[in-house]
Design an enzyme around this catalytic site. Structure first.
Site, short mmCIF file in Angstrom:
data_model
loop_
_atom_site.label_atom_id
_atom_site.label_comp_id
_atom_site.label_asym_id
_atom_site.label_seq_id
_atom_site.Cartn_x
_atom_site.Cartn_y
_atom_site.Cartn_z
N ASP A 1 1.00 -1.26 0.32
CA ASP A 1 0.46 -0.20 -0.01
C ASP A 1 0.91 1.76 -0.51
OD1 ASP A 1 -2.58 0.99 0.11
OD2 ASP A 1 -3.27 0.36 2.09
N TYR B 1 -3.07 6.45 -5.64
CA TYR B 1 -2.80 7.77 -4.46
C TYR B 1 -2.32 8.71 -5.28
CZ TYR B 1 -2.80 4.65 -0.68
OH TYR B 1 -3.42 3.74 0.90
N ASP C 1 -10.78 2.37 -3.08
CA ASP C 1 -11.21 1.44 -2.49
C ASP C 1 -12.88 0.52 -2.84
OD1 ASP C 1 -8.94 1.58 -1.14
OD2 ASP C 1 -9.89 1.70 0.43
C1 GLA Z 1 -5.85 1.05 1.54
C2 GLA Z 1 -5.94 -0.19 1.12
C3 GLA Z 1 -7.33 -0.84 0.82
C4 GLA Z 1 -6.80 -1.64 2.28
C5 GLA Z 1 -6.61 -0.70 3.06
C6 GLA Z 1 -6.08 -1.29 4.55
O1 GLA Z 1 -7.27 1.56 1.80
O2 GLA Z 1 -6.45 0.83 -0.16
O3 GLA Z 1 -7.47 -1.99 0.03
O4 GLA Z 1 -5.84 -2.69 1.75
O5 GLA Z 1 -5.75 0.49 3.00
O6 GLA Z 1 -6.33 -0.21 5.53
#
Ligand code: GLA
Length: 389
Positions: free
Chosen positions: A130, A166, A193
Site C-alpha cells: 500500500d 494514490y 477502494d
Molecule cells: C487502503 C487500501 C485498501 C486496504 C486498506 C488497509 O485503503 O486501498 O485496499 O488495503 O488500505 O488499511
C-alpha cells in the site's frame, strides 16, 4: 484468483467483540483456506488466501523485525503459510511502502531487504504493498526498490503495487507512468477502494470505461502485469443478484484479478454459482490477457463492452446501467468488434444461462433489465458453400 480479508473483515482486531471467527486472526485465515480447498473454489481457480492490513504489530521488535500480533496469530506467520500451502493454496500478505500501513501498523520504510527476506522465509507468494505514510514524490523510486528487494530473495513473489491509486491523475493519460508499473509490478490498484455497495462498484466501473484498445490503461494489461479494480464483493450484503452478476461479468471483461472478500463459510448458493461460473472465469483468465473496453452507449445507460479472446472470439457484456423501469433492448453488432470481419456471422453463447442462443447474421439484440447485464461469447462462423460451420 483467490480470497482477501480487507473488504469484509477490514481491521477488526477486537476478537472478543466480533467473535473469534470474524476478526483478523489465524482462525479466520485457516477457515477460509479450508473452504477454498473443500468447496470447489480451488478447482474453479481461486487458489490464494491473502491477509490484508492489521496482521502486524504497530512497532518492530528489538531486533528491528516486523512481528505478527501474537494474540491473534499465536502460531506465527510461517506456520500459517504452511497451513495454507498444505491445502494446495498460495499465501498472500500485505504491507506498505511508507513508514506505516494505512491502519497504522508497521510499514516497510527503511527495511526493504530484511522485510523482503522475512516474508520469503514465511513462504509468502504474493504481497500487496500500500501507499499510506509515503510522500508521493518518493513512490516512483521506492516501489521499484522494494520490487528489486523481493527479487533478491530468490523466491518468486507476486508484487501488487497500490501506487497509482494514490496519484491525483491515477496514471491516466501517462504512458510513462503505466510503463513503469508494467516494468516493476505484477498488478496495481489504479483507483479507490471498493465498498459493499452498487454505488461503489459503479464508481470503479466508470473509471474502467475505456473506449478502445489504444487507451494507455487497456494497453498496459497483459500476462504478468494487470490493472486491479479491487475486490469482488459478490456474496456480501450490498448487491442484488443481478448486480453481483454484473460485477463479476465486468471484472472478467477487465481481465481483473479475481479476489473475493466475503464469508465463504456462509455464502448463498446463488452467489457461489456466480463466482464459480467456469465460462465467465475462462473469459477472465483467457490466455491472450487482453483487457476489454466499452464500445457503445458508454456515456449512457445501455452499454456494450467487448474483450478480445484467443481464437479470435469475443466476450461481450450488454449492461443496462439504468436504475428505473423494467429494461431495454441492447444490440451488439459485429462492426463493434474490431477483430471480426464486417458483417460476420457468429454463434452467441449466453454465459450465465450456459446455453447457445444460436447463429446470428452480424448482430444480436437482447432484452436487459435495469441494474443487470447479459454476458455472451461470440464465435465467428465461416460460410462454406452456403453451410455455416
Ligand atoms: C487502503 C487500501 C485498501 C486496504 C486498506 C488497509 O485503503 O486501498 O485496499 O488495503 O488500505 O488499511
Amino acid at each position: 484468483m483467490g480470497w482477501m480479508t480487507w473488504e469484509r473483515y477490514r481491521c477488526i482486531t477486537d476478537c472478543s467483540t466480533s467473535g473469534p471467527s470474524h476478526c483478523i486472526n489465524e482462525q479466520l485465515i485457516k477457515d477460509m483456506a479450508d473452504r477454498l480447498a473443500k468447496d470447489g473454489w480451488l478447482e474453479a481457480g481461486y487458489k490464494q488466501v491473502s491477509i490484508d492490513d492489521c496482521w502486524a504489530l504497530p512497532e518492530r521488535d528489538e531486533k528491528g523485525q516486523q512481528v505478527a500480533d501474537p494474540t491473534r496469530f499465536p502460531s506465527g506467520m510461517a506456520a500459517l503459510g504452511k497451513y495454507i500451502h498444505d491445502r494446495g493454496l498460495l499465501f498472500g500478505t500485505y504491507s506498505d511502502i511508507g513508514s506505516k500501513t494505512c491502519a497504522g501498523k508497521v510499514g516497510l520504510q527503511g527495511h526493504f531487504d530484511e522485510d523482503a527476506r522475512l516474508f520469503a522465509s514465511w513462504g509468502v507468494d504474493y504481497i500487496k504493498v500500500d501507499g499510506c505514510y509515503e510522500e508521493l514524490k518518493d513512490m516512483q523510486a521506492d516501489y521499484p526498490a522494494f520490487g528489486a528487494a523481493l527479487n533478491r530473495t530468490g523466491r518468486p513473489i507476486v508484487y501488487s503495487c497500490s501506487w497509482p491509486a494514490y496519484l491525483p491523475h491515477h496514471c491516466e493519460g501517462s504512458d510513462a507512468c503505466m510503463a513503469s508499473l508494467v516494468e516493476n509490478c505484477n498488478l496495481w490498484r489504479n483507483y479507490g477502494d471498493v465498498d459493499d455497495s452498487w454505488q461503489s462498484v459503479t464508481g470503479i466501473v466508470n473509471f474502467w470505461k475505456r473506449r478502445n484498445s489504444s487507451d494507455e490503461m487497456v494497453r498496459a494489461a497483459g500476462p504478468g502485469h494487470w490493472n486491479d479494480p479491487d475486490m469482488l464483493i459478490v456474496g456480501n450484503f450490498g448487491l442484488s443478484q443481478s448486480e453481483e452478476q454484473t460485477q463479476f461479468a465486468l471484472w472478467a471483461i477487465f481481465a481483473a484479478p479475481l479476489f473475493m472478500s466475503n464469508d465463504l463459510r456462509m455464502i448463498s448458493a446463488e452467489s457461489k454459482e456466480i463466482l464459480q461460473n467456469r465460462e465467465v472465469i475462462s473469459v477472465n483468465q483467457d490466455v491472450l490477457g487482453k483487457q476489454g473496453f466499452c464500445v457503445a452507449g458508454c456515456d449512457g445507460d445501455l452499454r456494450v463492452w467487448v474483450r478480445e479472446l484467443s481464437g479470435q472470439e469475443a466476450a461481450v457484456v450488454l449492461q443496462n446501467a439504468g436504475t428505473g423501469g423494467d429494461g431495454s433492448n441492447i444490440t451488439v453488432d459485429s462492426s463493434m468488434i474490431s477483430w471480426f470481419p464486417e458483417r460476420s456471422t457468429f454463434l452467441a453463447r449466453d454465459l450465465f444461462a450456459k446455453t447457445d442462443l444460436g447463429v446470428f447474421p452480424g448482430h444480436v439484440t437482447l432484452f436487459v433489465h435495469v441494474s443487470s447485464c447479459r454476458m455472451l461469447k461470440l464465435s465467428q462462423q465461416k460460410q462454406v458453400q452456403g453451410i455455416t460451420i
